[in-house]
Design an enzyme around this catalytic site. Sequence first.
Site: not given
Ligand code: SF4
Length: 372
Positions: A114, A140, A147, A188-189, A220, A243, A245, A319, A362
Amino acid sequence: MPDDRPHFFDQTPETLADLCAGWGLPRFRAKQVFGWVYAKGVADPRQMTNLSARDRELLADRLRFVTGQVVRHQNASDGTQKLLIDWNPAPGSTGVSLQLMPADDDPPPSDQTECVMIPTAGDANRRPRRTACISSQVGCPVGCKFCASGLGGLDGNLTAGQIVQQAWQLQQLTHVGRLTNVVFMGMGEPMANLRAVLPAVRTLAAGWGLGLSARRITVSTVGVPAGIRKLADLDLPVTLAVSLHAPNDQLRQQIIPWAEFVSIQQLTDAGRDYFAKTGREVTLEYILLGHVNDRPEHARELATVAKRLRSNVNLIRYNEVAGLPYARPDDADVLRFQSILKSAGVNTHLRASRGRDIAAACGQLRHEAAAV
Ligand code: SF4
């Protein structure tokens, strides 16, 4: 049989000129084709009217242009639009279904990713923005506990061409105008697929490509120091967003599995090197998870990290994702968190959530029919 013809969006003017020469076409055809695709938005060689009929047919035969297929196009009430792209469509499938307000958001199967267009109105201080949020991988590998994208793990890497194509398709299909910004904040990373991400960034920023200012391209990452240093070597002032967090290693390891391999100290060292090399301030991204990382002591710890890195902080309200045990933070807690950072002298922004009604915000992009 896989289609192994070259993909236009993987090419630079030099590589396409080499291909043209190998096919018996003049090298300047490459420049003409780049003009059609990126300046005029035409990716069907049969419509490239200043090419001879023979050359148009040859290009259509030898080169893939738009690969994959947009199988869903959703519009949120706030103007956000989301595309679901199938990179391996079944033969004979017909493509896009346009949905204005879906009743539910069925998760896509693997081989699909997406991407999101986020238009933002301007004001007295800021010009309007049209931001493409694109994916670098299918799924990812990081598996952050909160996530949606990490729920099913990694199914594969996207190519540079597939990454660039998302930005191009968002520009063409959403009809909101030329892109002003691109953020690698979809699935993805990016640091786990640098072989594709670095050339994609070059194409996004090149005058012959999408022509974006490198400063308006944000990569990111959850933090891979070696990758951050390779991005710095690109010699483009791309914006780096880390990120974080969580403000300490212990809490970070609870919500980001990869944090086990990289400490916050190592991340801030890599971030300082990035700043030294590119002159770009690093942004720390911080998703506020209700009653998990949004306590006043977390804000004070985060302020210390941000000041060590001399970075600004983007706060993002979590979210909710069905099936995951995290909650959106209370408004009062968010404001208190922000105020502690500001009082400590940290430049802090509270990002608005966009596209929540189509699961485009996000951490809500997902890639497969996970059991949620
Ligand atoms: Fe992957 Fe980003 Fe989700 Fe973490 S927040 S699992 S790095 S997509």
